[in-house]
Design an enzyme around this catalytic site. Structure first.
Site, mmCIF file in Angstrom:
data_model
loop_
_atom_site.group_PDB
_atom_site.id
_atom_site.type_symbol
_atom_site.label_atom_id
_atom_site.label_comp_id
_atom_site.label_asym_id
_atom_site.label_seq_id
_atom_site.Cartn_x
_atom_site.Cartn_y
_atom_site.Cartn_z
ATOM 1 N N CYS A 144 0.790 -1.236 0.000
ATOM 2 C CA CYS A 144 0.000 0.000 0.000
ATOM 3 C C CYS A 144 0.823 1.287 0.000
ATOM 4 O O CYS A 144 0.269 2.372 -0.090
ATOM 5 C CB CYS A 144 -0.952 0.013 1.200
ATOM 6 S SG CYS A 144 -0.104 0.305 2.770
ATOM 7 N N CYS A 156 21.097 -12.368 9.540
ATOM 8 C CA CYS A 156 20.064 -13.409 9.547
ATOM 9 C C CYS A 156 19.504 -13.702 8.154
ATOM 10 O O CYS A 156 18.761 -14.653 7.972
ATOM 11 C CB CYS A 156 18.943 -13.063 10.528
ATOM 12 S SG CYS A 156 17.840 -11.756 9.944
ATOM 13 N N CYS A 171 1.646 -4.412 8.417
ATOM 14 C CA CYS A 171 1.403 -3.032 8.010
ATOM 15 C C CYS A 171 0.076 -2.583 8.619
ATOM 16 O O CYS A 171 -0.945 -3.238 8.413
ATOM 17 C CB CYS A 171 1.335 -2.937 6.488
ATOM 18 S SG CYS A 171 0.823 -1.291 5.928
ATOM 19 N N CYS A 174 -2.718 -1.702 5.570
ATOM 20 C CA CYS A 174 -3.328 -2.712 4.693
ATOM 21 C C CYS A 174 -3.353 -4.103 5.324
ATOM 22 O O CYS A 174 -3.935 -5.029 4.757
ATOM 23 C CB CYS A 174 -2.627 -2.756 3.337
ATOM 24 S SG CYS A 174 -0.992 -3.512 3.359
ATOM 25 N N HIS A 220 1.408 -8.821 5.811
ATOM 26 C CA HIS A 220 2.418 -9.450 6.665
ATOM 27 C C HIS A 220 3.803 -8.959 6.258
ATOM 28 O O HIS A 220 4.181 -9.041 5.084
ATOM 29 C CB HIS A 220 2.339 -10.970 6.524
ATOM 30 C CG HIS A 220 3.455 -11.703 7.196
ATOM 31 N ND1 HIS A 220 3.460 -11.937 8.553
ATOM 32 C CD2 HIS A 220 4.603 -12.239 6.706
ATOM 33 C CE1 HIS A 220 4.577 -12.603 8.867
ATOM 34 N NE2 HIS A 220 5.286 -12.794 7.761
ATOM 35 N N HIS A 226 8.668 -10.620 11.426
ATOM 36 C CA HIS A 226 8.538 -10.802 12.867
ATOM 37 C C HIS A 226 9.504 -9.878 13.588
ATOM 38 O O HIS A 226 10.484 -9.432 13.015
ATOM 39 C CB HIS A 226 8.812 -12.257 13.259
ATOM 40 C CG HIS A 226 7.759 -13.201 12.771
ATOM 41 N ND1 HIS A 226 7.790 -13.766 11.507
ATOM 42 C CD2 HIS A 226 6.621 -13.653 13.350
ATOM 43 C CE1 HIS A 226 6.722 -14.539 11.352
ATOM 44 N NE2 HIS A 226 5.994 -14.496 12.453
ATOM 45 N N ASP A 243 16.363 -9.622 20.254
ATOM 46 C CA ASP A 243 17.816 -9.837 20.256
ATOM 47 C C ASP A 243 18.546 -8.810 19.384
ATOM 48 O O ASP A 243 19.613 -9.073 18.851
ATOM 49 C CB ASP A 243 18.141 -11.260 19.788
ATOM 50 C CG ASP A 243 17.569 -11.545 18.404
ATOM 51 O OD1 ASP A 243 17.067 -10.612 17.744
ATOM 52 O OD2 ASP A 243 17.619 -12.714 17.983
ATOM 53 N N ARG A 298 14.851 -6.458 17.038
ATOM 54 C CA ARG A 298 15.227 -6.788 15.656
ATOM 55 C C ARG A 298 13.961 -7.038 14.842
ATOM 56 O O ARG A 298 13.325 -8.078 14.977
ATOM 57 C CB ARG A 298 16.124 -8.040 15.632
ATOM 58 C CG ARG A 298 16.381 -8.579 14.207
ATOM 59 C CD ARG A 298 17.459 -9.655 14.197
ATOM 60 N NE ARG A 298 17.125 -10.812 15.020
ATOM 61 C CZ ARG A 298 16.612 -11.963 14.546
ATOM 62 N NH1 ARG A 298 16.369 -12.131 13.263
ATOM 63 N NH2 ARG A 298 16.335 -12.961 15.386
ATOM 64 N N CYS A 339 12.640 -8.167 11.776
ATOM 65 C CA CYS A 339 13.161 -9.038 10.725
ATOM 66 C C CYS A 339 12.091 -9.104 9.629
ATOM 67 O O CYS A 339 11.034 -9.704 9.824
ATOM 68 C CB CYS A 339 13.406 -10.411 11.359
ATOM 69 S SG CYS A 339 14.077 -11.619 10.255
HETATM 70 FE FE FE Z 1 0.556 -1.785 3.642
#
Ligand code: FE
Length: 130
Positions: free
Chosen positions: A51, A66, A95, A98, A101, A104, A108, A116, A118
C-alpha cells in the site's frame, strides 16, 4: 484495527506479484539471503509493497546476518500480534494500513531498542533519499 486500505483477495492477487501476494497476504516467508534488501546500505525510506505506507528507515537498518533486512525500530508504529504458528511463539509484524504481513520482531537486536524487526524484502520497497 480499522484498515485504511481494504481490497478483495482478487484485487490483491491482480495487483501484487506472486511472491508479494504469498508473503503479504498469505503470511509466507522468503528464503533467507535471497531477498533484494538484506545487504542493502542504500539510504531512504522503506514503504509497504502492498500500500505504500512508510514503514522503516535505512537509518534504523543494521546487518543482523540473519538473511533478511533488519531494523531496530519502525518509522511509526506498526501492528504487532502474537503468532503461535510453526510451533513457536513469535511476534508478527503487520502493516497497519493494509494488514500485509511484513515479518517478525525479536528481542535480540542491538542498542538502543534491543529489537530486531526481521522483515521480508518482498514486503517492502526502498524509496531512495532525494
Ligand atoms: Fe501496507
Amino acid at each position: 484495527m480499522k484498515r485504511k486500505v481494504v481490497k478483495s483477495e482478487e484485487e490483491w492477487k491482480r495487483e501484487l506479484s506472486e511472491d508479494e501476494y504469498r508473503v503479504l497476504r498469505k503470511k509466507g516467508t522468503e528464503a533467507p539471503f535471497t531477498g533484494k534488501y538484506h545487504r542493502s546500505k542504500d539510504q531512504g525510506s522503506y514503504v509497504c509493497a502492498g500500500c505504500g505506507k512508510v514503514l522503516f528507515s535505512s537509518e534504523d537498518k543494521f546487518d543482523s546476518g540473519c538473511g533478511w533486512p533488519s531494523f531496530t525500530k519502525p518509522t511509526e508504529e506498526v501492528e504487532e500480534q502474537r503468532d503461535l504458528g510453526h510451533g513457536m511463539v513469535r511476534t508478527e509484524v503487520l502493516c497497519p494500513d493494509c494488514g500485509g504481513h511484513l515479518g517478525h520482531v525479536f528481542n535480540d537486536g542491538p542498542a538502543p531498542t534491543g529489537q530486531r524487526y526481521c522483515i521480508n524484502s518482498v514486503s517492502i520497497k526502498l524509496k531512495p533519499k532525494e
